[in-house]
Enzyme design. Structure first.
Site, PDB file in Angstrom:
ATOM      1  N   GLU A  73      -5.507 -13.492  -2.091  1.00 22.28           N
ATOM      2  CA  GLU A  73      -5.310 -12.048  -2.285  1.00 22.28           C
ATOM      3  C   GLU A  73      -5.812 -11.679  -3.667  1.00 22.28           C
ATOM      4  OE1 GLU A  73      -1.159 -10.762  -0.442  1.00 22.28           O
ATOM      5  OE2 GLU A  73      -0.984 -11.683  -2.382  1.00 22.28           O
ATOM      6  N   ASP A 126       3.494 -15.223   2.365  1.00 23.08           N
ATOM      7  CA  ASP A 126       2.892 -14.269   1.426  1.00 23.08           C
ATOM      8  C   ASP A 126       3.292 -14.613  -0.011  1.00 23.08           C
ATOM      9  OD1 ASP A 126       1.482 -12.032   0.675  1.00 23.08           O
ATOM     10  OD2 ASP A 126       2.812 -10.577   1.641  1.00 23.08           O
ATOM     11  N   ASN A 137       3.673  -6.828   7.225  1.00 20.52           N
ATOM     12  CA  ASN A 137       4.655  -7.363   6.274  1.00 20.52           C
ATOM     13  C   ASN A 137       6.061  -7.190   6.835  1.00 20.52           C
ATOM     14  OD1 ASN A 137       3.108  -8.018   3.666  1.00 20.52           O
ATOM     15  ND2 ASN A 137       2.286  -6.052   4.359  1.00 20.52           N
ATOM     16  N   GLU A 158       3.750 -11.393   7.945  1.00 18.05           N
ATOM     17  CA  GLU A 158       3.741 -11.966   6.594  1.00 18.05           C
ATOM     18  C   GLU A 158       5.147 -11.940   6.032  1.00 18.05           C
ATOM     19  OE1 GLU A 158       0.836 -10.347   3.925  1.00 18.05           O
ATOM     20  OE2 GLU A 158      -0.743 -10.332   5.458  1.00 18.05           O
ATOM     21  N   GLU A 212      -4.618  -6.012   7.102  1.00 12.61           N
ATOM     22  CA  GLU A 212      -3.201  -6.025   6.736  1.00 12.61           C
ATOM     23  C   GLU A 212      -2.716  -4.575   6.705  1.00 12.61           C
ATOM     24  OE1 GLU A 212      -2.097  -7.883   3.003  1.00 12.61           O
ATOM     25  OE2 GLU A 212       0.020  -7.373   3.304  1.00 12.61           O
TER      26      GLU A 212
HETATM   27  P1  C2E Z   1       1.665  -7.536  -0.552  1.00 10.78           P
HETATM   28  O1  C2E Z   1       2.121  -7.849   0.826  1.00 10.78           O
HETATM   29  O2  C2E Z   1       1.398  -8.688  -1.444  1.00 10.78           O
HETATM   30  O3  C2E Z   1       0.430  -6.595  -0.402  1.00 10.78           O
HETATM   31  C1  C2E Z   1      -0.691  -6.667  -1.207  1.00 10.78           C
HETATM   32  C2  C2E Z   1      -0.635  -5.644  -2.264  1.00 10.78           C
HETATM   33  O4  C2E Z   1      -1.697  -5.846  -3.175  1.00 10.78           O
HETATM   34  C3  C2E Z   1      -0.849  -4.240  -1.727  1.00 10.78           C
HETATM   35  O5  C2E Z   1      -0.125  -3.377  -2.568  1.00 10.78           O
HETATM   36  C4  C2E Z   1      -2.339  -4.036  -1.926  1.00 10.78           C
HETATM   37  O6  C2E Z   1      -2.691  -2.671  -2.008  1.00 10.78           O
HETATM   38  C5  C2E Z   1      -2.535  -4.721  -3.238  1.00 10.78           C
HETATM   39  N1  C2E Z   1      -3.911  -5.240  -3.414  1.00 10.78           N
HETATM   40  C6  C2E Z   1      -4.759  -5.656  -2.470  1.00 10.78           C
HETATM   41  N2  C2E Z   1      -5.907  -6.117  -3.024  1.00 10.78           N
HETATM   42  C7  C2E Z   1      -5.755  -6.013  -4.363  1.00 10.78           C
HETATM   43  C8  C2E Z   1      -6.596  -6.331  -5.510  1.00 10.78           C
HETATM   44  O7  C2E Z   1      -7.704  -6.826  -5.380  1.00 10.78           O
HETATM   45  N3  C2E Z   1      -6.082  -6.090  -6.731  1.00 10.78           N
HETATM   46  C9  C2E Z   1      -4.857  -5.572  -6.903  1.00 10.78           C
HETATM   47  N4  C2E Z   1      -4.430  -5.341  -8.136  1.00 10.78           N
HETATM   48  N5  C2E Z   1      -4.026  -5.249  -5.856  1.00 10.78           N
HETATM   49  C10 C2E Z   1      -4.468  -5.475  -4.603  1.00 10.78           C
HETATM   50  P2  C2E Z   1       0.790  -2.281  -1.981  1.00 10.78           P
HETATM   51  O8  C2E Z   1       0.168  -1.661  -0.782  1.00 10.78           O
HETATM   52  O9  C2E Z   1       1.175  -1.409  -3.125  1.00 10.78           O
HETATM   53  O10 C2E Z   1       2.040  -3.072  -1.475  1.00 10.78           O
HETATM   54  C11 C2E Z   1       2.887  -3.721  -2.355  1.00 10.78           C
HETATM   55  C12 C2E Z   1       3.865  -4.573  -1.639  1.00 10.78           C
HETATM   56  O11 C2E Z   1       4.788  -3.810  -0.889  1.00 10.78           O
HETATM   57  C13 C2E Z   1       3.219  -5.494  -0.631  1.00 10.78           C
HETATM   58  O12 C2E Z   1       2.729  -6.612  -1.292  1.00 10.78           O
HETATM   59  C14 C2E Z   1       4.356  -5.810   0.272  1.00 10.78           C
HETATM   60  O13 C2E Z   1       5.141  -6.840  -0.256  1.00 10.78           O
HETATM   61  C15 C2E Z   1       5.148  -4.533   0.239  1.00 10.78           C
HETATM   62  N6  C2E Z   1       4.861  -3.761   1.451  1.00 10.78           N
HETATM   63  C16 C2E Z   1       3.866  -2.882   1.691  1.00 10.78           C
HETATM   64  N7  C2E Z   1       3.962  -2.382   2.932  1.00 10.78           N
HETATM   65  C17 C2E Z   1       5.041  -2.993   3.502  1.00 10.78           C
HETATM   66  C18 C2E Z   1       5.666  -2.919   4.786  1.00 10.78           C
HETATM   67  O14 C2E Z   1       5.245  -2.209   5.685  1.00 10.78           O
HETATM   68  N8  C2E Z   1       6.765  -3.708   4.993  1.00 10.78           N
HETATM   69  C19 C2E Z   1       7.237  -4.547   4.028  1.00 10.78           C
HETATM   70  N9  C2E Z   1       8.313  -5.319   4.303  1.00 10.78           N
HETATM   71  N10 C2E Z   1       6.677  -4.645   2.821  1.00 10.78           N
HETATM   72  C20 C2E Z   1       5.592  -3.874   2.563  1.00 10.78           C
HETATM   73 CA    CA Z   2       1.412  -8.968   2.397  1.00 17.80          CA
HETATM   74 CA    CA Z   3       0.980 -10.704  -1.316  1.00 23.20          CA
END
Ligand code: C2E
Ligand code: CA
Ligand code: CA
Length: 602
Positions: free
Chosen positions: A550, A493, A432, A463, A374
């Site tokens: 996740e 998602d 995403n 997603e 991802e």
């Molecule tokens: P998401 O799509 O639900 O992405 C998963 C988030 O959970 C990611 O946070 C990831 O680092 C985190 N994560 C993964 N495994 C674990 C785990 O075991 N425990 C915990 N506590 N967290 C975990 P991240 O990278 O901070 O991203 C947060 C959100 O921001 C993402 O949620 C997504 O909705 C959004 N996002 C990130 N990059 C993009 C992007 O390029 N475009 C868009 N539209 N949204 C993005």
């Molecule tokens: Ca995601």
């Molecule tokens: Ca998610």
């Protein structure tokens, strides 16, 4: 009516002087009108030049010793007003038969107005402030280009004078309320007269975008009339209070020196009055008012910005149940910070040096292989450090930057995937996408990038959050359907925290359900969560989706989700998101792990 030097005598028949002058006696005369009128009269050889302003004032000029003076009567005044309201230039070479200037039954041979021309007058900001007229008893055969140019030049000069007059009179030309400079002058005067504090109110008629929509649909005259109607309502609720027009859609009230803060009941009554539909020029309209309240102290005047602060409170109040709010310092700081971040994000998107993608592996439980990564956006700001996507993605959505952010993610993600594929890694990439991207162009956007990097569409998955995917049903369905046909996988998602309509979910052309980490994280300790997740897995399978968990953070959760029969896992227990360069070493290390310890192999 202000009669300028050399104008026809007072008391012309039928002219309502009071309605023509308004507060003219207290106002500054029209700066430069005499000179402008003399120029126009000389250039066009007319005995009468008039300037009417949208605030109701009228100025007339007849050159001295004019034997053929045109009488200024009610019919001429009404015709000039109507022409001003139309707002366009008009030339009537022979107006003798025009009913507007001819009293009914009168003989056109004795018409007092035979030549009539009108040129709208604009202020420095392009807003119409009035119109300039030239009138003669004699018709014209033609008007030369230089005559027309002289009339336009005279109108342009009159516009500068009219703008200066508004400034000198400290009034807003459309609502005739004192404007922002007057507000600051009065506030300073009040706070330097021994009073330590003052209460300010800001009243926002409607969100600016909505107000601009009114203007686009109905014109500036309608918007001006609307603000006048709003001002009247405020004046009726707060008799005797000084009102100012401080921005296009905003009024402010400065409560007099010793005045206490308005009570909640008074503010409720003001909001209720403003929420009543306004009948403006025959078109009824419901506003969305916001009222802000701020206490200013004399010592805050120097560096502070009371108007900005109280207007923040009125904006925050719009759309809330009460419709009014007291200024809140922490909320203000948040707004400033958000504004700063949005401008920085726009710069980061154009320079593209601070943004980066990290990749988090997803592991297939049946084979133990890492099949998908991802892509997750990262922003490293030079002074703020790492800004979380949970902060900057919603900001990008609000600020209209989401499309460029997604374009950047697609381009970088697919370029990286192409590199891994060339290196022989058998991977898919999951990206995403925001609900803002969910339109009919999405498949084309993705296909163009995929083609540019030579990546098969079947290697990609998009997603969408549960709420965005289910929200706009038919369109979403069509967009997702087109993507599916092109071979792109679709994941829903954050599943389980929205309010899914099961019927919509059943019809959704998705391929996987990603169960939200907030539900997954607790399944080893919270039986209730475990029961919910178990039924979600069953539901997902019944609907034909692959189920991805996740937030798998430890071996116990890993064992529990495996037990529930889910298809893929993602989480810190397997790997954290990492820079692209770390992926190949991680895959090698993961494949070398003892499968019994890792629980999977790659
Ligand atoms: P998401 O799509 O639900 O992405 C998963 C988030 O959970 C990611 O946070 C990831 O680092 C985190 N994560 C993964 N495994 C674990 C785990 O075991 N425990 C915990 N506590 N967290 C975990 P991240 O990278 O901070 O991203 C947060 C959100 O921001 C993402 O949620 C997504 O909705 C959004 N996002 C990130 N990059 C993009 C992007 O390029 N475009 C868009 N539209 N949204 C993005
Ligand atoms: Ca995601
Ligand atoms: Ca998610």
């Amino acid at each position: 009516m202000e009669i300028s030097q050399g104008a026809p005598q007072d008391g012309r028949p039928g002219i309502d002087q009071a309605s023509a002058t308004g507060e003219a006696t207290e106002q500054h005369a029209m700066p430069g009108f005499e000179a402008v009128a003399r120029l126009a009269a000389g250039a066009l050889h007319v005995p009468l030049v008039a300037l009417l302003l949208t605030d109701g004032s009228a100025f007339w000029h007849t050159p001295p010793g004019q034997p053929d003076a045109v009488p200024v009567d009610a019919a001429l005044l009404a015709a000039c007003r109507a022409a001003m309201r139309r707002g366009s230039a008009e030339v009537l070479l022979d107006a003798r038969e025009d009913a507007r200037f001819l009293p009914s039954g009168a003989d056109p041979a004795h018409a007092a107005v035979a030549f009539f021309a009108c040129e709208p007058v604009f202020g420095l900001d392009g807003q119409q402030l009035g119109a300039l007229f030239v009138v003669d008893r004699r018709p014209r055969l033609a008007l030369s280009a230089s005559d027309l140019a002289a009339l336009r030049d005279a109108a342009a000069l009159a516009g500068t004078g009219a703008a200066l007059r508004c400034y000198l009179n400290r009034i807003d030309p459309s609502t005739r309320l004192p404007h922002r400079n007057a507000f600051f002058a009065d506030l300073h005067a009040q706070l330097s007269n021994g009073t330590d504090t003052a209460w300010l109110l800001a009243i926002e008629a409607a969100p600016v975008t909505r107000f601009h929509a009114f203007v686009r649909a109905m014109g500036h005259a309608y918007a001006d009339a609307l603000m006048r109607a709003v001002a009247e309502r405020v004046q009726a609720c707060m008799p005797g209070m000084q009102l100012y027009q401080v921005a296009t859609t905003r009024l402010a009230v400065l409560l007099p020196g010793s005045h206490e803060a308005p009570t909640p009941a008074q503010l409720d009554a003001l909001v209720a009055a403003l929420r009543e539909p306004v009948d403006c020029l025959g078109v009824p309209l419901t506003l969305q008012p916001g009222v802000g309240l701020l206490k200013v102290e004399a010592r805050e005047l120097r560096g502070g910005d009371p108007l900005r602060r109280v207007m923040n409170a009125s904006s925050a109040a719009q759309g809330t149940a009460s419709g009014w709010a007291v200024y809140d310092h922490s909320q203000d700081e948040r707004h400033r910070q958000e504004f700063f971040l949005v401008t920085e994000l726009a710069a980061a998107l154009s320079e593209r040096a601070e943004l980066e993608l990290h990749y988090q592996p997803r592991v297939d439980l049946a084979s133990g292989h890492c099949l998908t990564l991802e892509a997750l956006a990262r922003w490293r700001h030079p002074t703020l450090g790492t800004v979380s996507p949970d902060v900057f993605v919603p900001l990008a959505e609000q600020a209209g930057l989401m499309r460029s952010l997604t374009d950047w993610v697609l381009d970088h993600g697919l370029a990286q995937l192409a590199e891994w594929l060339r290196a022989g890694l058998d991977l898919r990439l999951s990206l995403n996408v925001s609900s803002i991207d969910l339109d009919i162009m999405l498949e084309k956007r993705l296909a163009t990038v995929a083609q540019r990097h030579g990546v098969p569409m079947a290697r990609l998955e998009l997603e969408f959050t549960e709420s965005s995917a289910i929200q706009h049903s038919q369109l979403t369905h069509d967009v997702l359907g087109t993507l599916r046909k092109a071979g792109v996988g679709i994941a829903i998602d954050d599943f389980g925290i929205g309010y899914s309509n099961l019927d919509a979910l059943r019809r959704m052309p998705a391929t996987s359900l990603k169960i939200d980490q907030s539900l997954v994280r607790g399944i080893d300790t919270r039986p209730h969560d475990a029961a919910i997740v178990r039924s979600m897995v069953a539901l997902g399978h019944d609907l034909g989706f692959r189920v991805v968990m996740e937030g798998v953070e430890n071996a116990d959760v890993m064992a529990a989700v495996r037990d529930m029969g889910c298809d893929e896992v993602q989480g810190y227990h397997i790997a954290r998101p990492m820079p692209a360069g770390a992926i190949a070493p991680w895959l090698r290390e993961y494949a070398a792990r003892d499968p019994t310890l890792a629980g999977t192999s790659c």
